[in-house]
Structures are given as C-alpha cells and as structure tokens.
Design a protein around this motif. Structure first.
Motif, PDB file in Angstrom:
ATOM      1  N   ARG A   1      -4.643   1.359   7.918  1.00 25.15           N
ATOM      2  CA  ARG A   1      -4.235   2.770   7.877  1.00 25.15           C
ATOM      3  C   ARG A   1      -5.414   3.721   7.680  1.00 25.15           C
ATOM      4  NH1 ARG A   1       1.661   2.757   5.114  1.00 25.15           N
ATOM      5  NH2 ARG A   1       2.313   0.777   5.983  1.00 25.15           N
ATOM      6  N   ASP A   2      -6.620   3.180   7.786  1.00 22.81           N
ATOM      7  CA  ASP A   2      -7.835   3.992   7.633  1.00 22.81           C
ATOM      8  C   ASP A   2      -7.915   4.660   6.262  1.00 22.81           C
ATOM      9  OD1 ASP A   2      -8.779   3.405  10.221  1.00 22.81           O
ATOM     10  OD2 ASP A   2      -7.479   4.954  11.077  1.00 22.81           O
ATOM     11  N   ILE A   3      -7.464   3.962   5.254  1.00 24.02           N
ATOM     12  CA  ILE A   3      -7.557   4.465   3.877  1.00 24.02           C
ATOM     13  C   ILE A   3      -8.863   3.966   3.283  1.00 24.02           C
ATOM     14  CG2 ILE A   3      -6.521   4.409   1.572  1.00 24.02           C
ATOM     15  CD1 ILE A   3      -3.814   3.821   2.998  1.00 24.02           C
TER      16      ILE A   3
ATOM     17  N   ILE B   1       0.823  -1.213   0.000  1.00 27.03           N
ATOM     18  CA  ILE B   1       0.000   0.000   0.000  1.00 27.03           C
ATOM     19  C   ILE B   1       0.860   1.267   0.000  1.00 27.03           C
ATOM     20  CG2 ILE B   1      -0.295   0.328   2.497  1.00 27.03           C
ATOM     21  CD1 ILE B   1      -3.122   0.445  -0.138  1.00 27.03           C
ATOM     22  N   ASP B   2       2.085   1.176   0.563  1.00 25.77           N
ATOM     23  CA  ASP B   2       2.973   2.335   0.600  1.00 25.77           C
ATOM     24  C   ASP B   2       3.379   2.791  -0.799  1.00 25.77           C
ATOM     25  OD1 ASP B   2       3.093   2.478   3.412  1.00 25.77           O
ATOM     26  OD2 ASP B   2       4.546   0.851   3.456  1.00 25.77           O
ATOM     27  N   ILE B   3       3.404   1.850  -1.741  1.00 25.01           N
ATOM     28  CA  ILE B   3       3.787   2.159  -3.119  1.00 25.01           C
ATOM     29  C   ILE B   3       2.689   2.977  -3.808  1.00 25.01           C
ATOM     30  CG2 ILE B   3       4.281   1.102  -5.383  1.00 25.01           C
ATOM     31  CD1 ILE B   3       5.451  -1.273  -3.792  1.00 25.01           C
ATOM     32  N   ILE B   4       1.472   2.820  -3.297  1.00 23.72           N
ATOM     33  CA  ILE B   4       0.305   3.422  -3.954  1.00 23.72           C
ATOM     34  C   ILE B   4      -0.171   4.701  -3.283  1.00 23.72           C
ATOM     35  CG2 ILE B   4      -2.123   3.031  -4.577  1.00 23.72           C
ATOM     36  CD1 ILE B   4      -1.459   0.001  -4.511  1.00 23.72           C
TER      37      ILE B   4
ATOM     38  N   GLY C   1     -15.694   9.579  -2.476  1.00 22.30           N
ATOM     39  CA  GLY C   1     -14.778   9.725  -1.344  1.00 22.30           C
ATOM     40  C   GLY C   1     -13.705   8.656  -1.231  1.00 22.30           C
ATOM     41  N   ALA C   2     -13.693   7.705  -2.161  1.00 20.27           N
ATOM     42  CA  ALA C   2     -12.629   6.699  -2.137  1.00 20.27           C
ATOM     43  C   ALA C   2     -11.286   7.380  -2.388  1.00 20.27           C
ATOM     44  CB  ALA C   2     -12.886   5.626  -3.190  1.00 20.27           C
ATOM     45  N   GLU C   3     -10.272   6.987  -1.602  1.00 17.51           N
ATOM     46  CA  GLU C   3      -8.932   7.555  -1.789  1.00 17.51           C
ATOM     47  C   GLU C   3      -8.137   6.781  -2.839  1.00 17.51           C
ATOM     48  OE1 GLU C   3      -7.110   8.896   2.187  1.00 17.51           O
ATOM     49  OE2 GLU C   3      -8.680   7.481   2.771  1.00 17.51           O
TER      50      GLU C   3
ATOM     51  N   SER D   1     -15.803   1.158   2.976  1.00 16.74           N
ATOM     52  CA  SER D   1     -15.286   1.109   1.598  1.00 16.74           C
ATOM     53  C   SER D   1     -16.444   1.120   0.607  1.00 16.74           C
ATOM     54  CB  SER D   1     -14.411  -0.130   1.399  1.00 16.74           C
ATOM     55  OG  SER D   1     -15.121  -1.313   1.722  1.00 16.74           O
ATOM     56  N   PHE D   2     -16.116   1.409  -0.644  1.00 16.90           N
ATOM     57  CA  PHE D   2     -17.105   1.405  -1.729  1.00 16.90           C
ATOM     58  C   PHE D   2     -16.810   0.214  -2.630  1.00 16.90           C
ATOM     59  CE2 PHE D   2     -16.534   5.784  -0.371  1.00 16.90           C
ATOM     60  CZ  PHE D   2     -17.850   6.179  -0.140  1.00 16.90           C
TER      61      PHE D   2
END
Length: 344
Positions: free
Chosen positions: A39-41, A4-7, A136-138, A72-73
C-alpha cells in the motif's frame, strides 16, 4: 481486512509482542511489513533487543528473517550491517548501546533482509520511534524481545498486537486460557479521576510502594519490592485506605499475603502501571477476583489484534481452523488472525 487496516491512519506506533518465544511474533511483523509495502505505506521498524537472525540463538531453530523494503526506516546494529543483504543509508548513530554493539538508524536504499535491533529500554524505544516519525515514517513497528511483554506498555506504543501459539502448550485449551488471561490483564480498568491519577503517577515516579487514603495523602513504605512483602503491606491498610500503588511487579503471593493479613482488602484498589506488570496465573487471578480483590492500572494497554500460530518448533501442531475458531469464540471484542494460514 488486513492487519495493516487496523493500524493505518489510526496509530503511529505499534508494538508486536509474543506470549512466548516462537509464538509467531516475527511472522506477524513480516506480514505487517508486506501489507504496508503493498500500500506504499512508509514504515519505521525497530526492536527491543535484536531480531532478524536466521537461527534462534535460544532454541537453535530456523527463524523467519525480516525483509525491510526500500524507503523504510530501520534501527539496527552497526556491527551487523554486513550480515544482511539490505543496503542502508545511515542517518544517525545513536547514543544507545547493546551488548552486541551500538544502535544506528538508517533509510533502506535497496530492500533486503536485515537484523533489526534497538535500545533495551522503553524510553529509548520511544525516542527512536519519535525520530523515525520525524523522518517521514507513517507507522513505526516495534518488535518486542523474548518474553518482554513490557514492550506492550502504553509508554512505548499507542497499540499492541499480541502473538500467541501452540508453543505455549500441547493443550489447545491451555493456550486459549493463557491468551484470554493476557488480553484481560492488558485491558484492565484504569483510574479515571484526574486528581487520583496525578497522585498515583507521583508514586510511580518515586518507584516506591505507596498507600493512598481517601484524602489523597500518601504514605510511602520502606520496602524495596512488593515480592515477599504482602504481610507488611497488609498491616498498613487502614479503614480509610483507598489505593495501594505498586510501581513494579505484582505477583499472586503478594495479594494472597495481604488478604491473609487484613479483611479491609475488599475496600482497597490495588494499582499497577499497566497489565504487563502483573504476574499471576489465570486460575489464581480468577480466584482472587472472586474473593473481592480489585486491581486497576494507571494506563490500559490498547490491544489491536491477536495473531495465532498453530505450529510449535517442538514438532507438534494444532488444527489451524479449529484453533482460530476457538480463539475467536473466547476473544470476541478484538480481531483474531492466523497470518500463517492467510486468514483475514
């Protein structure tokens, strides 16, 4: 470093594609979902096709289900809502229909397992992804369908994670060779000149094979596909030909037939939309490159990472550490993860 850090905070839409069925694509998707949740993403999750069923309908083997966290969506099929234990608030019934039903987009009110589905076209997936981002999706994660590397296309997502594994071959070296070849095709050099790019885009939109000269004049060929048309294409290459543009697939036989027809092929650049449109084996590709064939793309694919799965549903497996180590030796510029081993 996690996947996830890459994204995160770099890319809004990321596709996960598999080199083959059971290459570890769903495991990779689940790992990304888990990392994002920690990470609450806020995620959006969709698929080209359908995924999340407990059994693989092709191989009849157990499949990892997809857990969708609260908040999430997701895109799924209206007909499949009762089969998972996640609770959804339906936000939109889309106009997209699949053979298994119509696609709906919802917000997860209670986390649980669910089948993921989406439109069957790249354009449809892009539209669904944009809608989720507007909600609202990140990050929107796009799960590629069976052998649909086309979902790695830049027209679908900003970046791609490639899942590979032992299922491709019992020979570890063969798996590595095929994976390295795919990564190379994904990162082929693109056309830089803005005027040349405009002309190539025009040909792609017409969906006809086009020949472009040094003055950027276009000649369209009256053939439906490049397959079995290499000699016809080769006979139309002249001394002032700059590009041959293929809106569809490019196979090895087409290039071999062109080479056998004209010696002028070395001065020409063959253009495809992106690396997913090339269907040429690693050995044949290296042979063509050595002969002087030059292939470029309209848009390169941004490969963010490669994940490896040392296990095959056929019952054999590789040594996890050796497989990961060897893959990292041959793929140096892109991070390689074993999400099953937990290596990061």
């Amino acid at each position: 470093m996690n996947l996830i850090d890459i994204i995160y905070k770099k890319y809004k839409t990321v596709s996960i594609v598999g080199m083959a069925k059971n290459a570890g694509k769903t495991v990779t998707l689940n790992k990304l979902i888990e990392d994002a949740y920690d990470r609450d993403i806020i995620l959006g999750i969709t698929s080209i096709g359908r995924d999340g069923e407990s059994k693989d309908i092709v191989t009849n083997t157990e499949k990892p289900m997809i857990y969708v966290p609260e908040g999430s969506f997701v895109a799924t099929l209206a007909e499949k809502l009762d089969e998972g234990d996640a609770k959804l608030e339906i936000i939109r019934v889309t106009e997209y229909k699949t053979p298994m039903g119509e696609v709906v987009v919802g917000r997860v009110r209670c986390g649980g397992y669910l089948q993921i589905a989406g439109p069957q076209t790249n354009r449809g997936i892009k539209e669904i992804s944009d809608f989720m981002l507007s909600l609202g999706a990140e990050i929107v994660l796009i799960d590629g369908a069976i052998d649909r590397l086309s979902s790695a296309s830049p027209s679908v997502s900003e970046g791609t994670i490639l899942a590979t594994g032992a299922v491709i071959s019992r020979d570890m070296n063969r798996v590595i060779e095929d994976t390295v070849h795919t990564v190379r095709l994904f990162s082929l050099e693109s056309i830089i000149d803005i005027n040349d790019k405009t002309v190539v885009k025009e040909i792609m939109e017409k969906e006809k094979i086009g020949i472009v000269d040094t003055f950027l004049n276009i000649q369209y060929l009256d053939i439906k596909t490049a397959i079995n048309s290499g000699k016809v294409i080769g006979s139309e290459i002249k001394e002032y030909t700059k590009y041959v543009v293929f809106p569809g697939a490019l196979v090895g036989k087409t290039l071999i037939d062109i080479i056998s027809t004209t010696r002028l092929f070395k001065q020409v650049e063959f253009i495809v939309r992106d690396g997913t449109k090339i269907f040429i084996s690693p050995k044949e590709w290296l042979k063509l490159v050595k002969m002087g064939v030059k292939v470029k793309v309209l848009e390169p694919i941004n490969t963010l990472a490669v994940t490896v799965n040392p296990y095959s549903p056929q019952g054999y497996y590789f040594d996890s550490f050796e497989f990961l180590k060897k893959m990292r030796i041959f793929i140096k510029d892109i991070p390689v993860f074993d999400v099953m081993l937990g290596d990061e």
